[in-house]
Design a protein around this motif. Structure first.
Motif, PDB file in Angstrom:
ATOM      1  N   SER A  47       7.682  -3.961   4.562  1.00 61.14           N
ATOM      2  CA  SER A  47       8.070  -4.436   3.238  1.00 61.14           C
ATOM      3  C   SER A  47       8.245  -5.942   3.253  1.00 61.14           C
ATOM      4  CB  SER A  47       9.379  -3.780   2.785  1.00 61.14           C
ATOM      5  OG  SER A  47       9.256  -2.380   2.715  1.00 61.14           O
ATOM      6  N   SER A  82      -0.039  -2.950  -0.889  1.00 63.41           N
ATOM      7  CA  SER A  82       0.312  -2.586  -2.258  1.00 63.41           C
ATOM      8  C   SER A  82       1.536  -3.390  -2.671  1.00 63.41           C
ATOM      9  CB  SER A  82       0.598  -1.088  -2.356  1.00 63.41           C
ATOM     10  OG  SER A  82       1.724  -0.738  -1.567  1.00 63.41           O
ATOM     11  N   ARG A  83       1.921  -3.234  -3.925  1.00 62.44           N
ATOM     12  CA  ARG A  83       3.132  -3.924  -4.365  1.00 62.44           C
ATOM     13  C   ARG A  83       3.847  -3.083  -5.403  1.00 62.44           C
ATOM     14  NH1 ARG A  83      -0.663  -7.995  -7.021  1.00 62.44           N
ATOM     15  NH2 ARG A  83      -0.946  -7.115  -9.098  1.00 62.44           N
ATOM     16  N   ASP A  84       5.139  -3.309  -5.500  1.00 56.94           N
ATOM     17  CA  ASP A  84       5.982  -2.697  -6.527  1.00 56.94           C
ATOM     18  C   ASP A  84       6.501  -3.831  -7.391  1.00 56.94           C
ATOM     19  OD1 ASP A  84       8.145  -1.664  -8.004  1.00 56.94           O
ATOM     20  OD2 ASP A  84       8.522  -0.121  -6.506  1.00 56.94           O
ATOM     21  N   LYS A  90      10.229  -4.045  -8.116  1.00 58.23           N
ATOM     22  CA  LYS A  90      11.058  -4.469  -6.990  1.00 58.23           C
ATOM     23  C   LYS A  90      10.649  -5.835  -6.454  1.00 58.23           C
ATOM     24  CE  LYS A  90      12.174   0.216  -5.451  1.00 58.23           C
ATOM     25  NZ  LYS A  90      12.138   1.190  -4.324  1.00 58.23           N
TER      26      LYS A  90
END
Length: 114
Positions: free
Chosen positions: A21, A70-72, A75
């Motif tokens: 992360s 990937s990304r959120d 968040k």
């Protein structure tokens, strides 16, 4: 002030998986091209994967088919899912905005060993 904090590294057996992360503050990851890099002992830092603001992804040949970036957006975090890990994947992994480049963080160490 821009801050990128990497986490999620650790010791894993060959063939195992980890998810790294990269929590961001001071920048919005969804509107920037973000990338993961790695540096193994004695080697130069190398690009592993990147993701553009539009969601396009790019991977180094040595991780294609095994890693997923990937990304959120909610968040403000970028991820690197690493599957089928090999001993050669051992390195410190860093995330960074590609342009204009942000400073290197402390990284997160990945060790792949039986």
């Amino acid at each position: 002030q821009v801050q990128l904090v990497e986490s999620g590294g650790g010791l894993v057996q060959p063939g195992g998986s980890l998810r790294l992360s990269c929590a961001a503050s001071g920048i919005i990851t969804s509107i920037n091209t973000m990338a993961w890099y790695r540096q193994a002992p004695g080697n130069q830092r190398e690009l592993v994967a990147s993701i553009t603001s539009g969601g396009s992804t790019n991977y180094a040949d040595f991780v294609k088919g095994r890693f997923t970036i990937s990304r959120d957006n909610a968040k403000n975090t970028v991820y690197l899912q690493m599957n089928s890990l090999k001993p050669d994947d051992k390195a410190v992994y860093y995330c960074r905005r590609t342009y204009p480049p942000t400073s290197w963080g402390q990284g997160t160490q990945v060790i792949v060993s039986a």
